[in-house]
Design a protein around this motif. Structure first.
Motif, PDB file in Angstrom:
ATOM      1  N   LYS A 186     -26.999  -7.564  99.440  1.00 11.48           N
ATOM      2  CA  LYS A 186     -27.934  -8.678  99.262  1.00 11.48           C
ATOM      3  C   LYS A 186     -27.926  -9.172  97.819  1.00 11.48           C
ATOM      4  O   LYS A 186     -27.907 -10.389  97.563  1.00 11.48           O
ATOM      5  CB  LYS A 186     -29.344  -8.255  99.657  1.00 11.48           C
ATOM      6  CG  LYS A 186     -30.380  -9.371  99.530  1.00 11.48           C
ATOM      7  CD  LYS A 186     -31.760  -8.903  99.968  1.00 11.48           C
ATOM      8  CE  LYS A 186     -32.785 -10.026  99.808  1.00 11.48           C
ATOM      9  NZ  LYS A 186     -34.151  -9.576 100.237  1.00 11.48           N
ATOM     10  N   ASP A 220     -27.109  -2.062 102.040  1.00 13.23           N
ATOM     11  CA  ASP A 220     -27.583  -3.390 102.438  1.00 13.23           C
ATOM     12  C   ASP A 220     -28.183  -4.121 101.238  1.00 13.23           C
ATOM     13  O   ASP A 220     -27.939  -5.319 101.033  1.00 13.23           O
ATOM     14  CB  ASP A 220     -28.628  -3.279 103.552  1.00 13.23           C
ATOM     15  CG  ASP A 220     -28.048  -2.750 104.860  1.00 13.23           C
ATOM     16  OD1 ASP A 220     -26.812  -2.794 105.016  1.00 13.23           O
ATOM     17  OD2 ASP A 220     -28.831  -2.297 105.709  1.00 13.23           O
ATOM     18  N   ASP A 221     -28.972  -3.404 100.457  1.00 12.36           N
ATOM     19  CA  ASP A 221     -29.607  -4.009  99.287  1.00 12.36           C
ATOM     20  C   ASP A 221     -28.566  -4.424  98.239  1.00 12.36           C
ATOM     21  O   ASP A 221     -28.705  -5.461  97.585  1.00 12.36           O
ATOM     22  CB  ASP A 221     -30.609  -3.035  98.658  1.00 12.36           C
ATOM     23  CG  ASP A 221     -31.842  -2.824  99.527  1.00 12.36           C
ATOM     24  OD1 ASP A 221     -32.076  -3.650 100.439  1.00 12.36           O
ATOM     25  OD2 ASP A 221     -32.565  -1.829  99.306  1.00 12.36           O
ATOM     26  N   LYS A 222     -27.536  -3.596  98.086  1.00 12.00           N
ATOM     27  CA  LYS A 222     -26.473  -3.918  97.129  1.00 12.00           C
ATOM     28  C   LYS A 222     -25.756  -5.193  97.552  1.00 12.00           C
ATOM     29  O   LYS A 222     -25.478  -6.071  96.718  1.00 12.00           O
ATOM     30  CB  LYS A 222     -25.491  -2.751  97.045  1.00 12.00           C
ATOM     31  CG  LYS A 222     -24.374  -2.962  96.027  1.00 12.00           C
ATOM     32  CD  LYS A 222     -23.450  -1.753  95.965  1.00 12.00           C
ATOM     33  CE  LYS A 222     -22.314  -1.974  94.976  1.00 12.00           C
ATOM     34  NZ  LYS A 222     -21.385  -0.801  94.944  1.00 12.00           N
ATOM     35  N   LYS A 252     -29.542   1.546 103.824  1.00  8.37           N
ATOM     36  CA  LYS A 252     -30.429   0.533 103.248  1.00  8.37           C
ATOM     37  C   LYS A 252     -30.005   0.215 101.814  1.00  8.37           C
ATOM     38  O   LYS A 252     -30.043  -0.945 101.386  1.00  8.37           O
ATOM     39  CB  LYS A 252     -31.868   1.046 103.265  1.00  8.37           C
ATOM     40  CG  LYS A 252     -32.912   0.105 102.641  1.00  8.37           C
ATOM     41  CD  LYS A 252     -33.047  -1.183 103.432  1.00  8.37           C
ATOM     42  CE  LYS A 252     -34.323  -1.944 103.077  1.00  8.37           C
ATOM     43  NZ  LYS A 252     -34.487  -2.200 101.642  1.00  8.37           N
TER      44      LYS A 252
END
Length: 336
Positions: A307, A303-305, A300
Motif C-alpha cells: 500500500k 499488504d501495508d508495504k 498484513k
C-alpha cells in the motif's frame, strides 16, 4: 483446470512445491501488481490517465510465476496489457505510474503512456499496441541471444486474441528453423477484446499450435503461481539448453474489461464472481501461507508495504512535472 503437455516435455507441473520464502515473494509481487492496477484504474477514472489503459487484474500469477525462473539478461516483451510485466521485472512503481499520467518521471519521459514503456536496464522491451506484433520482435530478441552465444532466453507474451495472427505462425516457423531460445507465453484470458475464445478460435488446444513446426507445448493453470513457476522452470531450461522454442498456454482470467473503456457486457457477472471466489491467485497463495503457519500479521505487514509503495507511486505520478516540449526531439535516433 488441468495440466497437459507435449510429449517432448515431462509435465507434472503441480508437483513442484515452492518454499515459504518463495511463496511470500510471490504473494508480495502479486499483491503489488493488483493494488497498482486498482490505483491506476482510479486515476484513469479521475481523468489523470488518458488514452488506452489495459489492466492485469486477475492474471498476476502468470508473470510472477514465470519471472521467478528468469535470470539477469533474459529478455521480456509483451502486448499492451503490460504493467504487470513491468513491475515483476523490477521496474519501479513510481516510473510506471508516472508514465501512465504522462509525466517527466515516467519510463518514457511521459511520451509513451500505458502501452509504450521500455527499460533496457531491466531488459523489458515494451508493451506493444499492435496485436501480435511483439511476437515477431520477441524472436528477434531470441535471435540476438543466440547470435551472441549467450544462454539467455526471450520471453514473449501474447494473448489468445492474437494467437491466430499470421505473424505469430511466421514467428513460430523462424523460431523453429533457427532453433531460437524463445519462450512463447500465450496468456489465454478467454476474451480477446469482447469475443470468447470459444467463438474465435477453431483450435481449442492453443498450446498445440506450434506442433506443425515441432515446437513443444505446455498447458498450465494460470491462476496457480506454483504451477506456472514449475512449468516455466521446465520451459526455460529447455530454451536455455539450446533445444529451441517452447509454447506455453497459460489459462488465466481478467476480472476487468479489455480496457478501461470496456464495460464487459459480453459475459455474466456470475462468471467473474465464481472465478474471484474459487480461483483467485492471490487468495490461493494467502491460504497456503496461512496453512504453513505464517501469521496473519506477517501478511498484513506485506499488504501495508505494498500500500505504501502504491500510494507513493500515485503521489509521484501526480506531482512529477509534465515533460518539457523539447522532449519531442529526443529518443528519435540512436547516438553512435
Amino acid at each position: 483446470m488441468s495440466n497437459e503437455t507435449d510429449p517432448g516435455l515431462s509435465g507434472g507441473h503441480n508437483s513442484r512445491t515452492m518454499t515459504e520464502a518463495d511463496l511470500k515473494e510471490a504473494y508480495y509481487q502479486m499483491v503489488l501488481i493488483r493494488r497498482f492496477e486498482e490505483r491506476a484504474g482510479q486515476l484513469y477514472g479521475m481523468g489523470l490517465i488518458g488514452g488506452f489503459c489495459h489492466l492485469y487484474i486477475g492474471q498476476e500469477a502468470v508473470v510472477v510465476g514465470i519471472q521467478m525462473e528468469l535470470k539477469q539478461g533474459d529478455k521480456i516483451i509483451t502486448s499492451y496489457r503490460d504493467h504487470g510485466q513491468m513491475l515483476a521485472a523490477g521496474m519501479s512503481a513510481r516510473g510506471v505510474m508516472a508514465e501512465l499520467t504522462g509525466r517527466e518521471g515516467g519510463y518514457s519521459h511521459g511520451k509513451g503512456g500505458s502501452m509504450h514503456m521500455f527499460s533496457s536496464e531491466k531488459h523489458f522491451y515494451g508493451g506493444h499496441g499492435i496485436v501480435g506484433a511483439q511476437v515477431s520482435l520477441g524472436i528477434g530478441l531470441a535471435f540476438a541471444n543466440k547470435y551472441r552465444g549467450t544462454d539467455e532466453v526471450s520471453v514473449t507474451y501474447y494473448g489468445e486474441g492474437a494467437s491466430n495472427q499470421g505473424q505469430v505462425y511466421e514467428s513460430f516457423n523462424l523460431a523453429a528453423l533457427h532453433n531460437l531460445p524463445c519462450l512463447f507465453v500465450l496468456e489465454n484470458n478467454r476474451y480477446g477484446m469482447g469475443t470468447s475464445v470459444e467463438r474465435a478460435s477453431a483450435s481449442k488446444a492453443l498450446w498445440r499450435n506450434g506442433e506443425p513446426w515441432g515446437i513443444p507445448g505446455l498447458y498450465v493453470d494460470g491462476m496457480d503461481v506454483e504451477a506456472v513457476r514449475a512449468a516455466a522452470a521446465e520451459a526455460v531450461a529447455h530454451c536455455r539448453a539450446g533445444k529451441g522454442p517452447v509454447l506455453m498456454e497459460v489459462d488465466t482470467y481478467r476480472y476487468r474489461g479489455h480496457s478501461m473503456s470496456d464495460p464487459a457486457k459480453y459475459r455474466q457477472r456470475a462468471e467473474v464472481d465464481e472465478i474471484r471466489k474459487n480461483h483467485d491467485p492471490i487468495d490461493r497463495v494467502r491460504r497456503e501461507l496461512l496453512e504453513r503457519g505464517v501469521a496473519e500479521s506477517d501478511l498484513k505487514a506485506m499488504d501495508d508495504k505494498v500500500k505504501a509503495v502504491v500510494v507513493d507511486a500515485a503521489e509521484f505520478a501526480q506531482t512529477s512535472p509534465e515533460p518539457d516540449p523539447s522532449e519531442l526531439w529526443t529518443d528519435i535516433l540512436v547516438e553512435s
